[in-house]
Each structure stands twice: as structure tokens, then as C-alpha cells.
Design an enzyme around this catalytic site. Structure first.
Site, PDB file in Angstrom:
ATOM      1  N   GLU A   1       0.824  -1.217   0.000  1.00 62.33           N
ATOM      2  CA  GLU A   1       0.000   0.000   0.000  1.00 62.33           C
ATOM      3  C   GLU A   1       0.861   1.270   0.000  1.00 62.33           C
ATOM      4  O   GLU A   1       0.594   2.225   0.729  1.00 62.33           O
ATOM      5  CB  GLU A   1      -0.952  -0.008   1.196  1.00 62.33           C
ATOM      6  CG  GLU A   1      -1.928  -1.156   1.156  1.00 62.33           C
ATOM      7  CD  GLU A   1      -2.853  -1.213   2.370  1.00 62.33           C
ATOM      8  OE1 GLU A   1      -2.783  -0.322   3.237  1.00 62.33           O
ATOM      9  OE2 GLU A   1      -3.656  -2.164   2.463  1.00 62.33           O
TER      10      GLU A   1
ATOM     11  N   GLU B   1      -4.001  -9.095   0.493  1.00 64.38           N
ATOM     12  CA  GLU B   1      -4.445  -8.788   1.859  1.00 64.38           C
ATOM     13  C   GLU B   1      -5.964  -8.718   1.828  1.00 64.38           C
ATOM     14  O   GLU B   1      -6.536  -7.938   1.044  1.00 64.38           O
ATOM     15  CB  GLU B   1      -3.838  -7.478   2.350  1.00 64.38           C
ATOM     16  CG  GLU B   1      -4.125  -7.162   3.810  1.00 64.38           C
ATOM     17  CD  GLU B   1      -3.316  -5.949   4.288  1.00 64.38           C
ATOM     18  OE1 GLU B   1      -2.102  -5.904   4.001  1.00 64.38           O
ATOM     19  OE2 GLU B   1      -3.900  -5.060   4.920  1.00 64.38           O
TER      20      GLU B   1
END
Length: 830
Positions: free
Chosen positions: A432, A508
Site C-alpha cells: 500500500e 491482503e
């Protein structure tokens, strides 16, 4: 594909016994564990031998200085906007790094000796952080990233005549340098490796298996040799099978050619392939001779297996299609903090294995070598991920300060350390990262991916991306080997159709939140549910605004071949990041995302995953508990997580009917009118059950309608005694081994008292000691290392550590108003 290990054990049969005795002394590896002195604060003079550290604390390494607390709201208080969670305004984040005092400077000092004429290397498996290593008053090396392993050649700094050498290590953790609890100090092992001048260096071998079929496997070994220019080298390497038999031998001589590694090739017949179901491990034992003299012996552990990613199809291991049933884990070990302990890691992996998990993502940092070794041995595939931050900051003092200078060095260390491990099947270059939305972001991703391909061309590369619109539009996702998406399950199909790879990995997933033994009413699926007690409901229908519940990810894996499976956030609760209670909601010091809580006690959600993932065992789990005084007559839904297709519910003998799992088509037909239509594919739910104390019984049926199992939950009576249950009864008397003892408050009939929260005190006698306790309550400010703690919803976990001598270990647990619990274990010398 294999693990490198330095060893002083001499195995090859071709050497005479007298030669063995000589060679054994060529390489020696010693753990520097005992007799360290430590102090917080800054002591520049501590690098010198005449510095007085007599008042410093004596500690063993691994050591996490911050886990001893105290918890405090003011520790590393951060005012930030978490952009990856779509926050646009900064707010005060309490407990983001666990409310523990990891910030600051600390020093460690010890001494070591090196035989005269030997080379010496210090290997640090991890040091948190900005490590400066001094030997005899001189700086030997600096390594800023606290999660990476690194090593220092300290030969130039050694004293003469094999006298003691002073080792001093300065560590500094800056405020706002992490998004979770990082730990502090020399939290992983430190090793001293002594060798001859000509030797195989740290992580000095690389094994690949260029060709594999049922009949044979080709094995290629590259070996680096230090200080070997112009010398005649002879390398004798034997390959040992998983059963310990020699299955291949090569004896080659020559010189190092222009600095390139020494190459040997082998054929292994009838290879035993590594997989999670059969984690077969080989060893390559290399003897290095210089001018006819044996100077080094080096062992490389490896596995034989293939990894392929196929467009439109997915991930193949050894030619067989499979989907990752994985979890993400942070590195802390709950009540013992970041200080590495192999028994604690084994306990985590044992629980995950029983759940049906087959993969681990090391989020978001390099792992401890002990974790990778255990995944090799126990059968877990791994995605190793080094960075949470590239060149654009997430944290004010995060890794972005070092990225441009250190990223390649950090990547190379990780790749060289773990490219021989068969459990490692994929590299992830980041999580991210804000850089993903930068116009030049794809160049940074390409730079990191190219390093992976250069150092290890055998594994695919991914990156955990959460800004789907950015990465689909700017080319970032398209240039990765494997596009990995964090959450955004509703955009998987769009990504599959737009990206050239035609595959999607759930790098994720989920981020469902729950607190063990806590149930909230009414039972509804919703995001960002918050309550005055700072807990979340274990009906497993609550999640964050940016995430989802597990059923969505199950369906994606089941319905689309091109999905590669998932890595759930997270396997275990961890210290820090207490979403949704992270914005000025103290006390709340640990996450609620875990399938298993901070005390290593499974939540209800564990059994939901087990019912879907574990194909080798049956699951029948009923929730909630049945002690609801004051709710008589009120609706109290009952959920069943089971591997069976159908079950019937009885309350006090009355049937509430049968429920069966819906098919995909049936679920889709209900979706417009039933908010839990998807859940009905994976859960059995009786939503209209009035509470009356007594007995809940669930009877399970197989596909033919035959009764095959049942589960009973009873309303517990008055708390009566303490029950102690150990995960193992015999420990290794090595001073490190751990037993996890579940502490339960039960009634006279042994039923768990699920509302009890009284304090329990502990005493440990004999060949062990109290190490820590945890209850899984994210709001508890009790210190883990103090031998007393309140149970949370009737349970907690106490850790007992073995001593260095054999004998019996006696554990006593006491609490007001209860009969005490006594448990006997044994510590044995292996």
C-alpha cells in the site's frame, strides 16, 4: 529453494576421523545470547573498554526493551491522516504503536573472543533500529532498517592474541517511525561466525532446480568463496536426501573465474518434492579445500519443487493448481513482544496448520530466519515482503528517509538470505505504498522487481496495492508479475479483465474485526461498528469501511479460477493498530483483526476458516455462549461454522429446524432481499432464537442425511475452579522453550464461565519459570510480565519457560473464590 546454514558438524563419509577433527575447527558459529548489559539512554563513551556499565541491566538476547511497558496513551501519540484508509483530515491516533515505550535510544554491550588468525563476522538477524555496531571502540558497520538481517566483517577491529573483544551496539527508534508496534532493541539473534581467511561467506550459496520430473531433478549449486583470487580451489559437495542418505556427489577443482561463483550441477533421482502436505528437505554439504587443505564446511538446506503462475488459471505448485489459503502476520509474538522465540513461532504455526492455512505473508517486513526455517519444516508457503514505505512517507520518520540509498542493499540481503528456502514461493516488493499513485511510481516498482529477477529469477514478484483506480490507469499493476490487491474485492473482476496478466491475488483480505467471547445485538452486518467497551462482535459480521467479511473472499476463490487465493488480515491479533478504535479511543492497544487473539486463543472466526480450508478434519463449532442472564425471551441468534452441509438446532430439546448451506446460484437468487445471502453459503444461521438458559445442541448431517456429529453448549453455573490445559507436557530444558497454558474459569461440571473476568495469580516452581500472560483484551493495560492477570471472558493464556536443567515444573494458579488449579510439566534435555 533452500535454506543456508553454517555448521561446525562434519558429515561427509569420505574424510578420515583425524581429518574431521581438524576441519571442525575451521568454521564455528556461536549465538551471543548471555551476559549482555543494556541501558536506555545515549552513552557515546560506551564504545570504549573503560566505560563503567556496572549499573546497567543484565539481559539475554533476543531482548525487546519496550514490551515491559508501561502502557500509556502518550507513547508515540501520532496525529495523522491515514490516506490508505481514505482519511482526508489528520486526527489523533492512540495506541497506533501499542502504547508501549519503544521510542528512544538504547545501548547493548558484551564481549567475545576469536581464535588467533581467524576471521570473524557478526551476523544480526534484526536490530530495532538504526543499528551502529562498534568493536573495540571502532564503528564496524551501520544498518538503519530494523527488520533486515545484516552482517559485519569485524576482522580488522579484533584485538591481538585472542583476547576479549568489546562489542557495543547503539539503537535508536524515532517517534512516528512505525504504523504498528515494532519492538525495540536486539530483538532477534546475534551470531559470531569464525572462519579461515578463505571461506564461504554469509548466505554464500544459491541453489536452483532447473529441471524436475518424476524420475529426476537437476540441481545447480553456485558457491561464493571469499579471498580466493589466484588460489586453486576444490569443492566437494554431497546432497543428502530427507532421510539422510547421500544421493549425489560432485568433486570439482578450479579457480574463481572473474569473481563469479563456483558452479556445481547434480542429478537427484526419484526426487521427493516439497509441498505444504509433504515438506521434504534436502541438504547440500560443501567442503572447501585450498591448495589441498580443508578450510571450510558449509551446509545449505533446500527443497525441490516448481512454482508457476499461469494466465487465466492461477498458481501452480509442482504442476498442481492450488489457491493460497494464507494469512498475513506482523512480527510480534503477543505478550513476549518482538523478542524472537522459536517455540512461540511454532505454536502460532501449529494453530494455523490445524485451521487449514497453508501460506504466510510476512507483513510488512523481512521475517526472522527461525520463522522461515519452521515454514520449510512444517509446510507453509511464504510471501516475503520487505517494505511498507518507499520514497513517499507514510510515517514522518519512516523508511522513506533511507529508501533511495538503502532499498537495493536491503533487498539484496533479503533475497540472498531466503532464496534457497523452498517455503518462499513469491516476493512482494511493498505494501500500500503511496508511490503507487505517483506518475513515476511504476519505475520504482520496476526497479525493485528487477532486483528480485536479477538475484532470484525463479520466483514471481507482486506488490500489495490498495488504490485500484490509480494502478489500473497508470501502468503500475500491469508491470508486476502478479497483481496483488489489498481488499477491494468488488473490483477483482474489473482488474482481471483490464490487466494483461489475467490473474488476481488477494494479497491482503477481509480485515473483519472481532473480540473473543464478545457478542453484540442486534446481529447485523455493518462497517465501523463501535461500542463503549471498545470491543467488536464475534458474530463475525463487523469490518472496517475499507474491508469486508470473510465470505466475500471465500466466494471469489470458489467462483473464479483466475483468483490465486488470499492472505487474510490477520492470522493473529498484534500490538498496535487497534481499528476501529484507533482515533482517540484509549485504552485500546492491539488489533482486533486476528483470527486468533493476542493470547493465541482462537476466536469464533478461526472455526469459520477451518470449516472451509481444512479438508482433512471435520469442524462443528457453535456460537455464541449460552449465559445471557437478563436476555430471557429476547432474540439471540445462533451461528454454526461447520464442514458438514447441514445441521439441526435444538434448544432445551426443542428443534428450531434444519439449515443447509446454499449453493452459489441459491445465494445469488436471494441477494436482492437477504443481506446475509452470501453468508448462507458458508455459515448455518438461526436468526430467531429466544434465549432461555439450559442446553444448546447442534446435530450435523452428511450429504446423505445421516447424523454424523453433534455439539452441545450449556449455560454455565457458578464459577467453581481454575482449569489449566497445556499445549505440550514436555519441554526442552534449553532455557528457551515455552509451554502455552490455557487458563479457564469453569463451573463444577467443567463448563466455561464465559462472563468471568476475575484476576488470576501464578506461581511456577522447579525447572521452569513464569514468562508472560495475555488475555486477548485489547483494552487491558495489565503488564504481560507480571505473574497475575484478569481473565477475559473466562480465559487467558500463561506462558511457562523452561530452565537449563531437567526436572519437573509445577504451575499453580489461584483466584479469589475459586479452587486453585495445579499443573505439572517436565523439562528434559534433548
Amino acid at each position: 529453494m533452500m535454506k543456508t546454514m553454517r555448521t561446525k558438524q562434519l558429515i561427509p563419509f569420505i574424510l578420515l576421523i583425524c581429518c574431521c577433527a581438524t576441519a571442525q575447527a575451521q568454521r564455528n558459529e556461536t549465538l551471543l545470547e548471555k551476559n549482555w548489559r543494556f541501558s536506555k539512554g545515549d552513552f557515546p563513551e560506551a564504545i570504549y573498554s573503560d566505560f563503567d556499565d556496572g549499573k546497567w541491566e543484565v539481559v539475554d538476547v533476543p531482548h525487546d526493551w519496550a514490551i515491559y511497558g508501561p502502557f500509556d496513551r502518550s507513547h508515540d501519540l501520532q496525529k495523522v491522516a491515514v490516506t490508505q484508509n481514505f482519511e482526508t483530515e489528520a486526527s489523533v491516533k492512540t495506541g497506533r504503536t501499542g502504547g508501549l515505550p519503544y521510542v528512544g535510544t538504547g545501548w547493548y554491550r558484551t564481549s567475545f573472543t576469536v581464535p588467533q588468525g581467524k576471521n570473524a563476522t557478526l551476523v544480526f538477524d534484526g536490530a530495532m533500529s538504526e543499528a551502529r555496531v562498534y568493536v573495540n571502540g571502532q564503528e564496524a558497520c551501520f544498518w538503519p532498517f530494523g527488520y533486515n538481517s545484516f552482517y559485519c566483517d569485524v576482522t580488522p577491529f579484533l584485538t591481538d592474541n585472542a583476547t576479549e573483544n568489546l562489542l557495543a551496539v547503539r539503537l535508536e527508534n524515532k517517534p512516528q517511525s512505525s504504523r504498528w508496534y515494532p519492538g525495540a532493541g536486539l530483538y532477534r539473534n546475534v551470531r559470531l561466525v569464525t572462519t579461515d581467511a578463505v571461506h564461504i561467506p554469509v548466505w554464500g550459496t544459491q541453489i536452483t532446480t532447473p529441471f524436475i520430473n518424476k524420475e529426476f531433478a537437476s540441481v545447480r549449486l553456485l558457491t561464493k568463496v571469499n579471498q580466493a583470487d589466484g588460489k586453486e580451489l576444490r569443492l566437494v559437495t554431497q546432497i543428502y536426501s530427507p532421510s539422510g542418505k547421500v544421493v549425489a556427489v560432485k568433486d570439482n577443482s578450479g579457480e574463481i573465474n572473474h569473481g563469479k561463483p563456483f558452479e556445481q550441477n547434480f542429478t537427484v533421482n526419484d526426487p521427493a518434492l516439497w509441498s505444504p502436505e509433504s515438506p521434504s528437505l534436502y541438504r547440500a554439504v560443501t567442503q572447501l579445500y585450498v591448495d589441498g587443505k580443508l578450510v571450510d564446511i558449509y551446509t545449505t538446506r533446500f527443497g525441490i519443487r516448481t512454482v508457476e503462475v499461469v494466465a487465466d488459471k492461477g498458481f501452480y505448485l509442482n504442476g498442481k493448481l492450488r489457491k493460497f489459503q494464507g494469512v498475513c502476520n506482523h512480527h510480534d509474538l503477543g505478550p513476549i513482544g518482538a523478542a524472537i522465540n522459536k517455540a512461540a513461532l511454532r505454536r502460532q504455526l501449529t494453530l494455523l496448520k490445524d485451521m487449514g492455512c497453508d501460506a504466510v505473508r510476512t507483513a510488512h517486513n523481512m521475517p526472522a530466519p527461525e520463522l522461515v526455517e519452521l515454514c520449510d519444516e512444517m509446510g507453509f508457503m511464504m510471501m516475503l515482503e520487505p517494505f511498507d514505505e518507499w520514497d513517499i512517507a507514510k510515517c514522518e520518520n519512516g523508511y522513506h528517509r533511507y529508501f533511495n540509498e538503502w532499498a537495493e542493499k536491503d533487498m539484496v540481503n533479503m533475497l540472498h538470505q531466503y532464496r534457497n528456502n523452498p517455503s518462499v514461493v513469491m516476493w512482494s516488493v511493498g505494501n500500500e505504498v503511496p508511490t503507487q499513485c505517483s506518475a513515476e511510481g511504476y519505475k520504482v516498482a520496476s526497479f525493485l522487481q528487477d532486483i528480485c529477477h536479477r538475484e532470484d529469477p525463479t520466483r514471481p514478484v507482486t506488490c500489495g496495492m490498495d488504490q485500484v483506480s490509480c494502478v489500473l490507469a497508470n501502468g503500475f499493476a500491469a508491470m508486476l508479475d502478479v497483481p496483488g490487491f489489498n481488499y477491494r474485492a468488488h473490483r477483482y473482476k474489473e482488474a482481471y479483465e483490464k490487466l494483461p496478466q489475467n490473474i488476481v491475488l488477494g494479497s491482503e483480505t477481509s480485515s473483519t474485526v472481532s473480540s473473543r467471547g464478545v457478542y453484540k445485538f442486534p446481529v447485523v452486518k455493518r462497517a465501523d461498528a463501535m461500542y463503549d467497551d471498545h470491543q467488536s462482535s464475534s458474530y463475525d459480521l463487523e469490518y472496517c469501511s475499507w474491508s469486508n467479511v470473510p465470505d466475500e473472499d471465500f466466494a471469489l476463490a470458489d467462483d473464479y479460477q483466475w483468483t490465486m487465493g488470499q492472505f487474510v488480515w490477520t492470522g493473529f491479533d498484534y500490538l498496535g493498530e487497534p481499528s476501529p478504535y484507533d482515533t482517540d479511543a484509549w485504552p485500546s492497544h492491539s488489533s482486533l483483526f486476528g483470527i486468533i487473539d493476542l493470547a493465541s486463543l482462537p476466536k469464533d472466526r478461526y472455526y469459520l476458516y477451518r470449516s472451509v480450508w481444512n479438508k482433512n478434519a471435520n469442524t462443528l463449532h457453535v456460537l455464541p455462549h449460552w449465559n445471557w442472564e437478563g436476555r430471557e425471551g429476547e432474540n439471540t441468534p445462533i451461528f454454526v461454522y461447520t464442514s458438514y452441509p447441514e445441521a439441526e438446532l435444538f434448544v432445551n430439546g426443542k428443534s428450531y429446524g434444519k439449515q443447509r448451506k446454499l449453493s452459489r446460484e441459491e445465494s445469488l437468487a436471494l441477494a436482492s432481499t437477504d443481506s446475509l445471502a452470501l453468508q448462507k453459503r458458508y455459515r448455518l444461521m438461526w436468526m430467531d432464537v429466544p434465549y432461555q438458559p439450559g442446553e444448546v445442541k447442534v446435530v450435523a448431517y452428511d450429504a446423505q442425511g445421516k447424523v454424523v456429529d453433534e455439539k452441545v453448549i450449556k449455560t454455565a453455573g457458578k464459577p467453581h475452579h481454575i482449569e489449566l490445559i497445556a499445549d505440550r507436557n514436555a519441554l526442552n530444558a534449553d532455557g528457551k522453550d515455552l509451554a502455552y497454558v490455557t487458563v479457564r474459569i469453569v463451573d463444577k461440571n467443567g463448563n466455561l464461565c464465559p462472563l468471568d473476568n476475575r484476576q488470576v495469580s501464578f506461581k511456577v516452581k522447579g525447572a521452569g519459570k513464569y514468562r508472560a500472560a495475555a488475555n486477548g483484551d485489547a483494552t487491558s493495560l495489565e503488564l504481560f510480565h507480571i505473574p497475575r492477570m484478569k481473565v477475559f471472558n473466562g480465559q487467558l493464556t500463561m506462558l511457562v519457560q523452561s530452565d537449563t536443567f531437567p526436572g519437573n515444573i509445577v504451575i499453580e494458579a489461584t483466584a479469589n473464590g475459586l479452587n486453585k488449579g495445579i499443573l505439572k510439566l517436565i523439562a528434559e534435555k534433548e
